[in-house]
Design a protein around this motif. Structure first.
Motif, PDB file in Angstrom:
ATOM      1  N   LEU A 175      85.444 126.350  92.097  1.00 16.12           N
ATOM      2  CA  LEU A 175      85.304 127.712  91.584  1.00 16.12           C
ATOM      3  C   LEU A 175      84.756 127.737  90.154  1.00 16.12           C
ATOM      4  CD1 LEU A 175      88.701 129.236  92.828  1.00 16.12           C
ATOM      5  CD2 LEU A 175      86.462 129.321  93.936  1.00 16.12           C
ATOM      6  N   GLY A 176      84.934 126.605  89.424  1.00 13.55           N
ATOM      7  CA  GLY A 176      84.575 126.583  88.019  1.00 13.55           C
ATOM      8  C   GLY A 176      83.136 126.969  87.717  1.00 13.55           C
ATOM      9  N   PRO A 177      82.142 126.290  88.327  1.00 10.02           N
ATOM     10  CA  PRO A 177      80.760 126.657  88.020  1.00 10.02           C
ATOM     11  C   PRO A 177      80.408 128.087  88.401  1.00 10.02           C
ATOM     12  CG  PRO A 177      80.862 124.483  89.010  1.00 10.02           C
ATOM     13  CD  PRO A 177      82.229 125.085  89.160  1.00 10.02           C
ATOM     14  N   THR A 178      80.988 128.585  89.498  1.00 10.59           N
ATOM     15  CA  THR A 178      80.728 129.974  89.879  1.00 10.59           C
ATOM     16  C   THR A 178      81.279 130.917  88.824  1.00 10.59           C
ATOM     17  OG1 THR A 178      80.860 129.376  92.221  1.00 10.59           O
ATOM     18  CG2 THR A 178      81.045 131.710  91.673  1.00 10.59           C
ATOM     19  N   LEU A 179      82.544 130.691  88.427  1.00  9.30           N
ATOM     20  CA  LEU A 179      83.144 131.507  87.368  1.00  9.30           C
ATOM     21  C   LEU A 179      82.376 131.342  86.070  1.00  9.30           C
ATOM     22  CD1 LEU A 179      85.418 133.268  86.197  1.00  9.30           C
ATOM     23  CD2 LEU A 179      86.764 131.162  85.882  1.00  9.30           C
ATOM     24  N   SER A 218      68.334 124.742  88.338  1.00 10.06           N
ATOM     25  CA  SER A 218      68.034 125.997  87.630  1.00 10.06           C
ATOM     26  C   SER A 218      66.581 126.063  87.162  1.00 10.06           C
ATOM     27  CB  SER A 218      68.978 126.168  86.437  1.00 10.06           C
ATOM     28  OG  SER A 218      70.316 126.256  86.862  1.00 10.06           O
ATOM     29  N   GLU A 219      66.087 124.984  86.559  1.00 15.02           N
ATOM     30  CA  GLU A 219      64.745 125.026  85.987  1.00 15.02           C
ATOM     31  C   GLU A 219      63.664 124.643  87.002  1.00 15.02           C
ATOM     32  OE1 GLU A 219      64.717 122.779  82.395  1.00 15.02           O
ATOM     33  OE2 GLU A 219      66.063 124.178  81.367  1.00 15.02           O
ATOM     34  N   ARG A 220      63.950 123.642  87.842  1.00 15.12           N
ATOM     35  CA  ARG A 220      62.940 123.220  88.821  1.00 15.12           C
ATOM     36  C   ARG A 220      62.870 124.165  90.006  1.00 15.12           C
ATOM     37  NH1 ARG A 220      62.873 117.247  91.726  1.00 15.12           N
ATOM     38  NH2 ARG A 220      61.021 117.534  92.999  1.00 15.12           N
ATOM     39  N   HIS A 221      64.060 124.627  90.454  1.00 16.54           N
ATOM     40  CA  HIS A 221      64.094 125.469  91.660  1.00 16.54           C
ATOM     41  C   HIS A 221      64.433 126.921  91.360  1.00 16.54           C
ATOM     42  CE1 HIS A 221      63.559 122.088  94.412  1.00 16.54           C
ATOM     43  NE2 HIS A 221      64.423 121.414  93.678  1.00 16.54           N
ATOM     44  N   GLY A 222      64.629 127.255  90.078  1.00 17.62           N
ATOM     45  CA  GLY A 222      64.752 128.663  89.690  1.00 17.62           C
ATOM     46  C   GLY A 222      66.052 129.346  90.032  1.00 17.62           C
ATOM     47  N   LEU A 223      67.156 128.591  90.202  1.00 17.38           N
ATOM     48  CA  LEU A 223      68.426 129.233  90.517  1.00 17.38           C
ATOM     49  C   LEU A 223      69.014 129.897  89.269  1.00 17.38           C
ATOM     50  CD1 LEU A 223      70.260 126.674  92.856  1.00 17.38           C
ATOM     51  CD2 LEU A 223      68.626 128.477  93.442  1.00 17.38           C
ATOM     52  N   THR A 224      69.570 131.083  89.445  1.00 21.90           N
ATOM     53  CA  THR A 224      70.267 131.757  88.350  1.00 21.90           C
ATOM     54  C   THR A 224      71.618 131.074  88.131  1.00 21.90           C
ATOM     55  OG1 THR A 224      71.360 133.315  89.834  1.00 21.90           O
ATOM     56  CG2 THR A 224      69.183 133.940  88.986  1.00 21.90           C
ATOM     57  N   PRO A 225      72.264 131.298  86.955  1.00 20.87           N
ATOM     58  CA  PRO A 225      73.575 130.679  86.730  1.00 20.87           C
ATOM     59  C   PRO A 225      74.592 130.990  87.820  1.00 20.87           C
ATOM     60  CG  PRO A 225      72.722 131.525  84.669  1.00 20.87           C
ATOM     61  CD  PRO A 225      71.764 131.973  85.748  1.00 20.87           C
ATOM     62  N   GLU A 226      74.593 132.239  88.334  1.00 17.69           N
ATOM     63  CA  GLU A 226      75.553 132.592  89.377  1.00 17.69           C
ATOM     64  C   GLU A 226      75.284 131.829  90.672  1.00 17.69           C
ATOM     65  OE1 GLU A 226      74.262 136.634  87.546  1.00 17.69           O
ATOM     66  OE2 GLU A 226      73.484 134.596  87.701  1.00 17.69           O
ATOM     67  N   VAL A 227      74.009 131.771  91.076  1.00 16.06           N
ATOM     68  CA  VAL A 227      73.665 131.085  92.325  1.00 16.06           C
ATOM     69  C   VAL A 227      73.861 129.577  92.174  1.00 16.06           C
ATOM     70  CG1 VAL A 227      71.820 130.628  93.991  1.00 16.06           C
ATOM     71  CG2 VAL A 227      72.048 132.904  92.977  1.00 16.06           C
ATOM     72  N   PHE A 228      73.559 129.057  90.986  1.00 18.10           N
ATOM     73  CA  PHE A 228      73.822 127.637  90.758  1.00 18.10           C
ATOM     74  C   PHE A 228      75.296 127.325  90.939  1.00 18.10           C
ATOM     75  CE2 PHE A 228      75.601 124.566  87.771  1.00 18.10           C
ATOM     76  CZ  PHE A 228      75.038 123.404  88.267  1.00 18.10           C
ATOM     77  N   GLY A 229      76.166 128.179  90.401  1.00 21.14           N
ATOM     78  CA  GLY A 229      77.595 127.948  90.537  1.00 21.14           C
ATOM     79  C   GLY A 229      78.030 127.880  91.990  1.00 21.14           C
ATOM     80  N   MET A 230      77.482 128.765  92.808  1.00 22.72           N
ATOM     81  CA  MET A 230      77.831 128.751  94.234  1.00 22.72           C
ATOM     82  C   MET A 230      77.262 127.514  94.933  1.00 22.72           C
ATOM     83  SD  MET A 230      77.615 132.799  95.295  1.00 22.72           S
ATOM     84  CE  MET A 230      76.133 133.200  94.371  1.00 22.72           C
ATOM     85  N   SER A 231      76.071 127.092  94.543  1.00 25.06           N
ATOM     86  CA  SER A 231      75.482 125.879  95.118  1.00 25.06           C
ATOM     87  C   SER A 231      76.298 124.647  94.749  1.00 25.06           C
ATOM     88  CB  SER A 231      74.036 125.712  94.632  1.00 25.06           C
ATOM     89  OG  SER A 231      73.245 126.798  95.023  1.00 25.06           O
ATOM     90  N   ASP A 247      82.956 121.012  84.428  1.00 28.20           N
ATOM     91  CA  ASP A 247      82.293 121.812  85.460  1.00 28.20           C
ATOM     92  C   ASP A 247      82.185 123.287  85.121  1.00 28.20           C
ATOM     93  OD1 ASP A 247      82.160 119.450  86.857  1.00 28.20           O
ATOM     94  OD2 ASP A 247      83.880 119.879  88.132  1.00 28.20           O
ATOM     95  N   LEU A 248      83.150 123.823  84.365  1.00 24.39           N
ATOM     96  CA  LEU A 248      83.151 125.261  84.105  1.00 24.39           C
ATOM     97  C   LEU A 248      81.897 125.701  83.357  1.00 24.39           C
ATOM     98  CD1 LEU A 248      84.831 127.908  84.301  1.00 24.39           C
ATOM     99  CD2 LEU A 248      85.729 127.363  82.031  1.00 24.39           C
ATOM    100  N   TYR A 249      81.447 124.905  82.390  1.00 24.27           N
ATOM    101  CA  TYR A 249      80.329 125.366  81.551  1.00 24.27           C
ATOM    102  C   TYR A 249      78.978 124.796  81.997  1.00 24.27           C
ATOM    103  CZ  TYR A 249      79.558 121.153  78.620  1.00 24.27           C
ATOM    104  OH  TYR A 249      79.215 119.908  78.148  1.00 24.27           O
ATOM    105  N   LEU A 250      78.928 124.129  83.155  1.00 25.21           N
ATOM    106  CA  LEU A 250      77.652 123.593  83.632  1.00 25.21           C
ATOM    107  C   LEU A 250      76.546 124.648  83.725  1.00 25.21           C
ATOM    108  CD1 LEU A 250      78.597 121.014  86.427  1.00 25.21           C
ATOM    109  CD2 LEU A 250      77.729 120.547  84.134  1.00 25.21           C
ATOM    110  N   PRO A 251      76.834 125.830  84.275  1.00 20.41           N
ATOM    111  CA  PRO A 251      75.751 126.829  84.342  1.00 20.41           C
ATOM    112  C   PRO A 251      75.234 127.258  82.970  1.00 20.41           C
ATOM    113  CG  PRO A 251      77.564 127.415  85.817  1.00 20.41           C
ATOM    114  CD  PRO A 251      78.056 126.304  84.941  1.00 20.41           C
ATOM    115  N   ALA A 252      76.028 126.991  81.920  1.00 20.52           N
ATOM    116  CA  ALA A 252      75.621 127.420  80.578  1.00 20.52           C
ATOM    117  C   ALA A 252      74.756 126.395  79.863  1.00 20.52           C
ATOM    118  CB  ALA A 252      76.866 127.714  79.737  1.00 20.52           C
TER     119      ALA A 252
END
Length: 398
Positions: free
Chosen positions: A148-152, A240-253, A26-31
């Motif tokens: 907290l992992g994806p947000t961090l 992220s790609e379909r709905h345009g969320l940034t890595p930070e916002v994706f982590g919170m979602s 989960d930690l590196y999902l936004p990456a």
């Protein structure tokens, strides 16, 4: 009597060990989109860093469980963490997607020691009757990591690059090695000298698979988890790609979805003594099936939105929080002398199914997008109650 008494501190340490696996995914999902660009890979290639991790996680458990039945939990935990630490260094210095995939496989071989042996220690120390309650509370606390992992991970990726996620995992691993070495005493007082003999291993696994209830609990648990992994595999690309969320916002979602698992786990811990494990498990399985169907219906009706994904998925993870601790406790309860093998086989089936689902969703993403995610979640959540109804005798609860 076990030489390791139950305590709050022990529960915290075991929670940290069990959480290492989920945190490693989960930690590196936004990456993931960043990794695709950095290595010139597509979504399916980058998704293999998740699915290959699950394959290693699955097969590694088959060895840790029987070995711990023979030699004890503590030395196997220390060995697994050492393997994890070395593989994490390889992830940090990876120069290609192929090298990262290989390093993730070895990393998983180390990471799986925490969950399989953590569950075994719970069964050793708390026994058959209290295991479901303890595992449920551990699940709720453990979910703080993926909460907290994806947000961090999102902030780390933006500020320091994708490698920083693995640096954090390495530091966590080193802290766990120190904690286990200094604080954890051996819990296995029913060591089985023949547990690692090939014929005994085969006999144990055949005995487990021949038990309809054990198989039913394992499959119900595994399909519920596979629905969650379908979301883990596809969410960063879809959101992220379909709905345009940034890595930070994706982590919170993503954290909102994981909050459902926290809610389900804590509710299970509170209610299991009143309603029983089978009742909560069955309710969770049906709740997940309804939520998965709603996700698919919204997707294919054209109501595609972030809320149409996160809303049903929240209830799917509530369902997983109800299913997992009760299924684990019920499956392991009848096997005090081979709890390591029973836990290992359960983990192997869980991770193998999740890996298959992850690969299927990953390959369907380029053309299917949100539809691939919705179909994967709907199928897995439907198979969970089907497994319960066909394999576990109704009214079996104690």
């Amino acid at each position: 009597m076990t030489t390791l008494p139950p305590s709050f501190g022990l529960a915290v340490l075991l929670t940290m060990l069990v959480a290492l696996g989920p945190l490693s995914t989960d930690l590196y999902l936004p990456a993931l989109p960043t990794l695709a660009r950095a290595f010139g890979s597509d979504a399916a290639g980058v998704q293999l860093t998740l699915s290959v991790f699950l394959v290693g996680f699955a097969f590694g458990q088959l060895f840790y469980g029987p070995l711990s039945d023979r030699f004890g939990r503590r030395p196997l935990l220390l060995g697994g963490l050492a393997v994890y630490g070395l593989a994490t260094i390889a992830c940090i210095v990876a120069q290609s997607i192929e090298m990262l995939i290989a390093a993730r496989f070895v990393q998983a071989l180390g990471a799986c020691a925490g969950p399989v042996l953590g569950r075994a220690v719970v069964r050793d120390v708390w026994g058959a009757t209290e295991s479901a309650r303890i595992i449920a509370y551990m699940g709720g606390a453990m979910a703080i990591a993926p909460l907290l992992g994806p947000t961090l991970g999102g902030f780390l990726t933006v500020l320091f690059g994708w490698q920083s996620n693995f640096v954090i995992l390495l530091l966590i691993c080193l802290a766990q090695i120190i904690a286990v070495a200094c604080l954890l005493r051996e819990s296995n007082v029913h060591r089985h000298p023949g547990a690692t003999q090939p014929h005994q291993l085969i006999a144990n696994f055949r005995l487990l698979l021949a038990n309809r209830s054990y198989l039913g609990y394992v499959l119900t648990f595994s399909f519920s988890y596979s629905a969650l992994f379908a979301f883990i595999s596809a969410s960063s690309f879809v959101l992220s790609e379909r709905h345009g969320l940034t890595p930070e916002v994706f982590g919170m979602s993503f954290g909102l979805v994981v909050a459902g698992y926290v809610l389900g786990s804590l509710a299970s811990g509170k209610l299991v003594r009143r309603f029983g494990g089978d009742t909560l498990l069955a309710f969770g399985a049906w709740l997940g099936a309804v939520a998965g169907l709603c996700m698919a219906a919204l997707e294919f009706s054209g109501a595609s939105s972030i809320a149409a994904i996160l809303g049903p998925m929240f209830f799917c993870t509530v369902a997983t929080g109800l299913v997992m601790p009760n299924a684990i406790a019920k499956a392991l309860a009848p096997y005090p002398t081979m709890v390591g093998s029973a836990s290992a086989l359960m983990g192997f089936v869980q991770m193998s199914l999740a890996a298959v689902v992850g690969v299927a969703v990953g390959h369907a993403l380029p053309g299917g997008g949100g539809g691939a995610l919705a179909v994967g979640v709907a199928i897995c959540t439907a198979l969970a109650p089907l497994s319960y109804m066909t394999l576990i005798r109704p009214g079996r609860d104690a």
